[in-house]
Design a protein around this motif. Structure first.
Motif, PDB file in Angstrom:
ATOM      1  N   SER A 614      35.570  39.820  45.289  1.00 52.91           N
ATOM      2  CA  SER A 614      35.029  40.082  43.956  1.00 52.91           C
ATOM      3  C   SER A 614      36.036  40.838  43.103  1.00 52.91           C
ATOM      4  O   SER A 614      36.846  41.626  43.603  1.00 52.91           O
ATOM      5  CB  SER A 614      33.726  40.888  44.040  1.00 52.91           C
ATOM      6  OG  SER A 614      33.953  42.158  44.602  1.00 52.91           O
ATOM      7  N   ASN A 646      31.496  40.589  36.527  1.00 59.11           N
ATOM      8  CA  ASN A 646      31.799  40.430  37.943  1.00 59.11           C
ATOM      9  C   ASN A 646      32.066  38.955  38.246  1.00 59.11           C
ATOM     10  O   ASN A 646      31.250  38.087  37.936  1.00 59.11           O
ATOM     11  CB  ASN A 646      30.628  40.936  38.795  1.00 59.11           C
ATOM     12  CG  ASN A 646      30.881  40.747  40.292  1.00 59.11           C
ATOM     13  OD1 ASN A 646      32.022  40.662  40.731  1.00 59.11           O
ATOM     14  ND2 ASN A 646      29.813  40.671  41.063  1.00 59.11           N
ATOM     15  N   TYR A 647      33.220  38.691  38.845  1.00 58.62           N
ATOM     16  CA  TYR A 647      33.530  37.346  39.334  1.00 58.62           C
ATOM     17  C   TYR A 647      33.653  37.420  40.849  1.00 58.62           C
ATOM     18  O   TYR A 647      34.499  38.148  41.378  1.00 58.62           O
ATOM     19  CB  TYR A 647      34.828  36.826  38.729  1.00 58.62           C
ATOM     20  CG  TYR A 647      35.245  35.481  39.291  1.00 58.62           C
ATOM     21  CD1 TYR A 647      34.555  34.327  38.932  1.00 58.62           C
ATOM     22  CD2 TYR A 647      36.302  35.371  40.183  1.00 58.62           C
ATOM     23  CE1 TYR A 647      34.919  33.085  39.450  1.00 58.62           C
ATOM     24  CE2 TYR A 647      36.681  34.143  40.703  1.00 58.62           C
ATOM     25  CZ  TYR A 647      35.975  32.999  40.335  1.00 58.62           C
ATOM     26  OH  TYR A 647      36.336  31.785  40.854  1.00 58.62           O
ATOM     27  N   LYS A 662      31.127  30.167  43.907  1.00 58.00           N
ATOM     28  CA  LYS A 662      31.670  31.048  42.870  1.00 58.00           C
ATOM     29  C   LYS A 662      30.495  31.617  42.086  1.00 58.00           C
ATOM     30  O   LYS A 662      29.521  30.918  41.806  1.00 58.00           O
ATOM     31  CB  LYS A 662      32.610  30.280  41.935  1.00 58.00           C
ATOM     32  CG  LYS A 662      33.822  29.673  42.622  1.00 58.00           C
ATOM     33  CD  LYS A 662      34.622  28.824  41.644  1.00 58.00           C
ATOM     34  CE  LYS A 662      35.789  28.151  42.359  1.00 58.00           C
ATOM     35  NZ  LYS A 662      36.560  27.263  41.442  1.00 58.00           N
ATOM     36  N   LEU A 664      29.499  34.202  38.683  1.00 57.56           N
ATOM     37  CA  LEU A 664      29.910  34.959  37.498  1.00 57.56           C
ATOM     38  C   LEU A 664      28.698  35.707  36.968  1.00 57.56           C
ATOM     39  O   LEU A 664      27.638  35.113  36.761  1.00 57.56           O
ATOM     40  CB  LEU A 664      30.460  34.010  36.431  1.00 57.56           C
ATOM     41  CG  LEU A 664      31.104  34.655  35.196  1.00 57.56           C
ATOM     42  CD1 LEU A 664      32.369  35.434  35.588  1.00 57.56           C
ATOM     43  CD2 LEU A 664      31.450  33.584  34.158  1.00 57.56           C
TER      44      LEU A 664
END
Length: 830
Positions: A614, A646-647, A662, A664
């Motif tokens: 992250s 936050n990715y 994934k 986001l």
């Protein structure tokens, strides 16, 4: 107990003294025996004065020697009263009515007219010229500011002096004196002095403060305490429509909205510092509103305020505050510019508003000097440094203070430092100090480590039954470069031991480069927040949910390991890169996280193993912090916006990880003071998961099956009622601060607060995620229409409680859907 409430407890055990030469007090009546509120009382041939309160009572004190007071008010003959001694209390004064006073003044009593009122005509000229006055007249400015903070116990009597709580500390009562505003006997407790250089640019709309000296009595090692004291006060500008402090917006009597809130009377005119000025008395039109009473002097050419007194009325709707008193003085820089030179603020804290009740005075004196203008500096100059230990500022010599104090301490104020240093060496005081510290921080301090948080020692949930928790942290001081925390917990129903341990170290103070990591094995209620947290020791809702609506058996066992690197490239902007590994499985047989592991949907797994990387960006503009160690304390909580991005990247086959995906996520929270309409808080959340994931990794819309308010949850939703992999949500809460109730007779006396709220969420879940689910739960997303709910509530019940009723707006056909919910919340609020 809130941090500021903790301060009030602490400040009952310190001191200060101001020697006064002349003291007068009493009540002013008219010929019929009725009291005369808002009358002027001044010492003859001086500018030292006050106004009577709503009951016609007054108290006035000055260090000079005076033999006469002058009482005046429009519609009455001015009266001079000789003083028989230096102390004259319990005076009874009678004013005689007259037909008219100043020739140019129209006489008003009670509610004044907005038309043909010379006071309002003068006020309009103030509005027209306000942007030409003060520092707004220059492109750049700088000045030196001296600040003195003092806290006192008030209403000192024999009962308090003889109290057992002061055994061993009796010597402090030698410092008791009388407050110059209220006439109450008080005992000084705390004094803090600071000198700051302030630089500003009106074109860039930037300001920078550089602390060059700080000194306090008895608490030099407690930076938290000092910063909390300073944060009690807010900056305010009398020319703006609202004066904001204690989380409230008071209507300024100088503002354009003032004529709808105050009565104004032109009372007098005179030369002040060789400038002809008008004196205007003002008082509220209605009761129970956030207003002041007092008077101000206005120059007749620049139309700038020369000085002003503001005092809250006794029925103002604000908790724990009996009275607030403000004085501001301004000086002529030239024929067109006035600059503030002195600002005095005093708040009388108390558990109730009875005159005889004991409380705490909080006093701040600000003095300004060395004004300089139009010295342009680059924009980079105003960037606040990330690392600013200021150790030199806290260790200044006596020569520094002699040179930089703009107001010399009197003999008694200087004695405070000696007395406080002696007091902090007594065992009795340190016992009380330790108790208050535990109440504020939740930790019991030992040498080098703390036990706590004490509030988490006992809990209950459906899986563990009664739960006990014991933990602690290393603590050598506020600026520790490293910290370790750990806890152990045991459930008497599942007979299992749980634990958590974490550590963090500050490698570079200038960039705030921090390494952190840890591991937790515990029972947790997933889906209580849309925005994920990887705090390894985050508080589990499962261990504190004492009362629930319906069954609450959807609990998970989690084994979470976390490692991260964090830095702060510029002030209040942090970048965190980390990795975490989770093992998730149901904590009870009634709950399932099952998912299919093959395309044919023939093989089921009940445990999720997941590795996740992250990158988290957090920006908190306006946040103030205390200290420069690995952990800093936030001083101005709930006063600044928060933006979070936050990715996350799920990585399959690393440490037996199960899924690639994934994710986001975005979060924005904004507190707002909406002028005289109260305070709002708005938060927006949005997120999307790319890739098929099982129930344990989806974004669950946070329901609330407890009877207690939980931040950013939906009280009419059950846990796992809505599940999404893409969502957007908004939460709006508003507190009117009693503005509506204050206009309803009888109800206004209760000082209740009106609360409203609105929450909505829209989301979807992909067919791929649905296809791998084998939990048996109905996976429902609010995809046809946004789910919404609204609420109304009453706050300030018994000053500590709020009660809200929440109404579901749609999706009534969901299984076991609740159309109504009730929540309560407790806390200390002004």
């Amino acid at each position: 107990m809130s941090k500021k409430a903790y301060l009030l407890f602490i400040f009952f055990f310190s001191l200060n003294l101001i020697q006064a030469q002349t003291k007068v007090g009493g009540v002013v009546n008219d010929n019929s025996g009725k009291t005369v509120p808002f009358a002027n009382v001044v010492f003859a041939n001086s500018s030292s004065g006050t106004t009577t309160n709503e009951d016609g009572e007054f108290y006035l004190q000055d260090e000079g020697s005076f033999d006469t007071i002058v009482i005046s008010f429009i519609g009455y003959k001015t009266l001079k009263v000789p003083l028989q001694a230096s102390v004259n209390l319990n005076m009874e004064i009678t004013l005689e009515e007259e037909a008219a006073s100043l020739d140019e003044v129209v006489i008003y009593r009670g509610k004044t007219s907005k038309k043909n009122n010379p006071a309002i005509d003068i006020l309009k000229k103030v509005w027209e010229n306000r942007r030409k006055n003060g520092m707004r007249a220059f492109e750049q400015y700088s000045y030196k500011e001296y600040e003195k903070l003092e806290f006192d116990i008030n209403t000192i009597d024999s009962t308090l002096i003889e109290s057992r709580i002061f055994n061993g500390m009796e010597f402090i009562f030698d410092y008791a004196d009388t407050n110059r505003v209220t006439g109450k006997t008080y005992l000084p407790m705390f004094i803090n002095e600071s000198v700051t250089n302030v630089y500003g640019d009106n074109q860039l709309k930037e300001e920078k403060e550089v602390l060059i000296g700080n000194k306090n009595s008895g608490f030099s090692q407690n930076r938290n305490l000092i910063d909390y004291v300073k944060d009690i006060y807010d900056d305010y500008d009398i020319y703006k429509n609202y004066i904001k402090f204690f989380d409230k917006s008071f209507v300024s009597p100088i503002s354009t909205t003032g004529i709808d809130t105050y009565n104004y009377v032109l009372s007098d005119s005179a030369y002040i510092d060789n400038k002809w000025c008008y004196n205007i008395v003002y008082y509220p039109r209605r009761e129970n509103e956030l207003t002041f009473k007092g008077d101000f002097w206005v120059n007749d050419t620049t139309w700038a305020v020369k000085n002003i007194n503001l005092e809250t009325t006794k029925d103002v709707n604000i908790n724990w505050i009996k009275q607030v008193y403000i004085e501001q003085d301004f000086e002529v820089l030239n024929d067109s510019v006035f600059l503030i030179t002195r600002d005095f603020f005093m708040a009388d804290f108390g558990l109730n508003k009875k005159k005889t009740s004991r409380g705490v005075y909080a006093k701040r004196t600000l003095l300004y000097d060395e004004y300089k203008f139009n010295n342009e500096r680059p924009a980079s100059f105003y960037q606040q440094p990330v690392y600013d230990p200021q150790s030199v500022a806290y260790n200044r010599s006596e020569e520094f203070w002699t040179e930089n104090r703009m107001e010399k301490l009197n003999e008694d104020e200087e004695g405070i430092y000696i007395m406080l240093d002696s007091l902090t060496k007594t065992k009795a005081f340190n016992r009380l100090y330790d108790i208050a510290t535990i109440a504020q921080s939740g930790y019991v301090e030992f040498d080098g480590w703390d036990y706590g948080p004490v509030y988490s020692t006992l809990g209950f949930n459906d899986v563990e039954g009664v739960r006990t928790r014991f933990g602690g942290r290393t603590y050598f001081g506020q600026n520790d470069p490293w910290r370790i925390e750990a806890y152990g917990a045991y459930g008497f129903k599942d007979n299992k031991f749980k634990y958590g341990v974490s550590g963090k170290v500050l490698l570079d103070p200038k960039s705030r480069l921090i390494l952190s990591g840890g591991n937790r094995r515990d029972v947790e209620q997933l889906g209580t927040s849309l925005t994920n947290s990887t705090d390894v020791l985050g508080r589990s809702l499962a261990s504190s949910s004492l009362l629930n609506v319906g069954d609450n058996d959807k609990l998970s066992s989690i084994n979470l390991s976390v490692f991260s690197v964090q830095l702060e490239p510029f002030k209040n902007f942090t970048v965190r890169v980390g990795a975490n590994y989770r093992e998730l499985k149901p904590a009870s047989p009634e709950f399932s996280l099952d998912y299919y592991v093959d395309k044919d949907r023939s093989i089921v797994d009940s445990e999720i193993n997941q590795t996740e990387l992250s990158t988290i960006l957090t920006w908190t503009p306006g946040r103030k912090t205390s200290g420069y160690g690995v952990e800093r304390n936030v001083v101005n909580e709930e006063d600044f916006p928060t933006l979070f991005l936050n990715y996350s990247l799920g990585v399959k086959d690393v440490f037996n990880s199960d899924f690639n995906y994934k994710k986001l996520q975005f979060f924005y929270n904004q507190p707002l003071l909406v002028g005289g309409l109260g305070r709002s808080n708005i938060s927006v959340e949005a997120g999307k998961t790319f890739g098929a994931v099982p129930l344990g990794l989806l974004s669950v819309v946070p329901g609330n099956q407890t009877y207690f308010a939980l931040y950013n949850t939906f009280p009419t939703l059950d846990f796992y009622e809505f599940v999404t992999d893409s969502y957007s949500a908004i939460h709006i809460d508003h507190n009117f601060n009693g503005r509506l109730f204050s206009r309803i007779p009888l109800l206004r006396e209760l000082n209740l607060r009106e609360l409203v709220g609105f929450r909505a969420v829209y989301g979807d879940i992909s067919e791929e995620s649905k296809n791998i689910d084998a939990s048996g739960l109905p996976l429902i997303a609010p995809d046809s229409d946004p789910f919404y709910e609204y609420s109304v509530g009453i706050g300030n019940i018994f000053k500590v409680m709020r009660f809200d009723v929440h109404f579901r707006g749609n999706y009534f056909d969901n299984p076991d859907a609740r159309s109504l919910a009730f929540t309560i919340d407790f806390g200390f609020h002004f």
